[in-house]
Enzyme design. Structure first.
Site, PDB file in Angstrom:
ATOM      1  N   LEU A  19      -9.970  66.086 -47.833  1.00  0.00           N
ATOM      2  CA  LEU A  19      -9.777  65.033 -47.007  1.00  0.00           C
ATOM      3  C   LEU A  19      -8.124  64.454 -46.967  1.00  0.00           C
ATOM      4  O   LEU A  19      -7.841  64.033 -48.186  1.00  0.00           O
ATOM      5  CB  LEU A  19     -10.690  63.972 -46.655  1.00  0.00           C
ATOM      6  CG  LEU A  19     -12.004  64.319 -46.481  1.00  0.00           C
ATOM      7  CD1 LEU A  19     -12.856  63.041 -46.440  1.00  0.00           C
ATOM      8  CD2 LEU A  19     -12.192  64.963 -44.833  1.00  0.00           C
ATOM      9  N   ASP A  20      -7.354  64.234 -46.039  1.00  0.00           N
ATOM     10  CA  ASP A  20      -6.132  63.739 -46.260  1.00  0.00           C
ATOM     11  C   ASP A  20      -6.437  62.146 -46.802  1.00  0.00           C
ATOM     12  O   ASP A  20      -7.636  61.609 -46.744  1.00  0.00           O
ATOM     13  CB  ASP A  20      -5.417  63.413 -44.822  1.00  0.00           C
ATOM     14  CG  ASP A  20      -4.936  64.674 -44.234  1.00  0.00           C
ATOM     15  OD1 ASP A  20      -4.927  65.654 -44.828  1.00  0.00           O
ATOM     16  OD2 ASP A  20      -4.628  64.418 -42.913  1.00  0.00           O
ATOM     17  N   ARG A  21      -5.391  61.708 -47.489  1.00  0.00           N
ATOM     18  CA  ARG A  21      -5.530  60.402 -48.187  1.00  0.00           C
ATOM     19  C   ARG A  21      -5.909  59.405 -47.318  1.00  0.00           C
ATOM     20  O   ARG A  21      -6.853  58.344 -47.544  1.00  0.00           O
ATOM     21  CB  ARG A  21      -4.151  60.356 -48.795  1.00  0.00           C
ATOM     22  CG  ARG A  21      -4.133  58.756 -49.554  1.00  0.00           C
ATOM     23  CD  ARG A  21      -2.776  58.501 -50.101  1.00  0.00           C
ATOM     24  NE  ARG A  21      -2.860  57.318 -51.130  1.00  0.00           N
ATOM     25  CZ  ARG A  21      -1.918  56.883 -51.852  1.00  0.00           C
ATOM     26  NH1 ARG A  21      -0.819  57.726 -52.112  1.00  0.00           N
ATOM     27  NH2 ARG A  21      -2.107  55.879 -52.552  1.00  0.00           N
ATOM     28  N   ARG A  54      -4.875  65.821 -36.639  1.00  0.00           N
ATOM     29  CA  ARG A  54      -3.770  64.834 -36.109  1.00  0.00           C
ATOM     30  C   ARG A  54      -2.628  65.651 -35.584  1.00  0.00           C
ATOM     31  O   ARG A  54      -2.030  65.025 -34.615  1.00  0.00           O
ATOM     32  CB  ARG A  54      -3.163  64.355 -37.693  1.00  0.00           C
ATOM     33  CG  ARG A  54      -4.094  63.543 -38.537  1.00  0.00           C
ATOM     34  CD  ARG A  54      -3.807  63.229 -39.868  1.00  0.00           C
ATOM     35  NE  ARG A  54      -2.585  62.604 -40.170  1.00  0.00           N
ATOM     36  CZ  ARG A  54      -1.783  62.377 -41.162  1.00  0.00           C
ATOM     37  NH1 ARG A  54      -2.488  62.909 -42.238  1.00  0.00           N
ATOM     38  NH2 ARG A  54      -0.626  61.956 -41.293  1.00  0.00           N
TER      39      ARG A  54
END
Length: 265
Positions: A66-68, A177
């Site tokens: 998962l992205d930060r 995104r």
């Protein structure tokens, strides 16, 4: 760390465990926590892999990323064999991933974003290198709720927002995104692909300075037993406060978005 994309993480807080058995463990990752050591922030000393390893007192292997800035379900294997099986399941698209996102504007009720994406090398890259080969990327979405604030941000006297349920069919980096940016409905709080004026509005109005993207559930066959497994992470207090602030009641978001979005028409 870029302001507006991550939140601070308490130094010693344990990670909430959503599921644990002899082979798997899943946590609810907070926004702002890196999954593992990365060049994104070489000064960072706290990572999900490290914290969970210390918390459980045993090695762990992340099954996906998962992205930060993204919160929600993060699944780990507890042994090397399970790790390999879990990696294959993600590579073979045998894991259904369900996300919630607050976006700018009012997208259609449902749809498919079929837009190839070039490889992005790091979490804060604004785009892919020129000439990079694009890979197929597909995301299904369903609109769950809408809101309109009496605030001028762009050229209109009011500002519109929506809550989306998102199901990525592929696993490209920053896919959700980038796809929402391509759709012209960027995710609020995204300092790389979003709109800074809307990010500032949410920071000022709701006190939230993070990406409003949450991995709310994973569904898969257990890599060892084969038994169907669904792991859900309810939105945290910060996201719920945004939902309430936008006038959204609280139906069962997890059930609403877990129904696989279908294409409009």
């Amino acid at each position: 760390m870029r302001k507006g994309e991550c939140m601070s993480i308490p130094a010693r807080s344990p990670l909430p465990i959503l599921h644990q058995d002899d082979h798997l463990v899943a946590i609810s990752k907070p926004s702002g926590l890196l999954v593992h050591r990365s060049d994104i922030d070489r000064r960072e000393t706290r990572f999900a892999v490290q914290v969970l390893r210390d918390q459980l007192g045993r090695p762990v292997w992340p099954g996906h990323r998962l992205d930060r800035a993204t919160s929600g379900v993060l699944l780990f294997a507890l042994d090397a064999d399970t790790s390999r099986a879990l990696t294959r399941a993600f590579e073979q698209r045998a894991v259904d991933k369900h996300y919630l996102a607050v976006v700018r504007g009012h997208p259609p009720l449902a749809g498919v974003i079929d837009h190839p994406l070039a490889r992005v090398e790091d979490d804060y890259a604004g785009g892919a290198p020129a000439g990079a080969q694009r890979q197929p990327a597909l995301t299904r979405y369903t609109r769950l709720a809408v809101a309109e604030l009496p605030v001028r941000v762009d050229r209109y006297p009011t500002s519109r927002y929506a809550l989306l349920g998102l199901t990525p069919e592929t696993g490209r980096r920053h896919q959700l995104r980038r796809h929402l940016k391509h759709l012209a409905h960027p995710i609020v709080g995204d300092t790389t692909y979003g709109k800074s004026a809307h990010n500032r509005l949410f920071a000022e109005r709701f006190g939230v300075q993070r990406l409003l993207l949450h991995c709310a559930a994973l569904s898969l066959a257990h890599p060892v037993s084969g038994v169907p497994l669904r792991i859900a992470a309810p939105p945290g207090d910060e996201l719920l406060a945004v939902f309430r602030g936008l006038g959204w009641a609280e139906p069962d978001w997890l059930e609403a978005h877990a129904r696989k979005p279908e294409a409009a028409g």
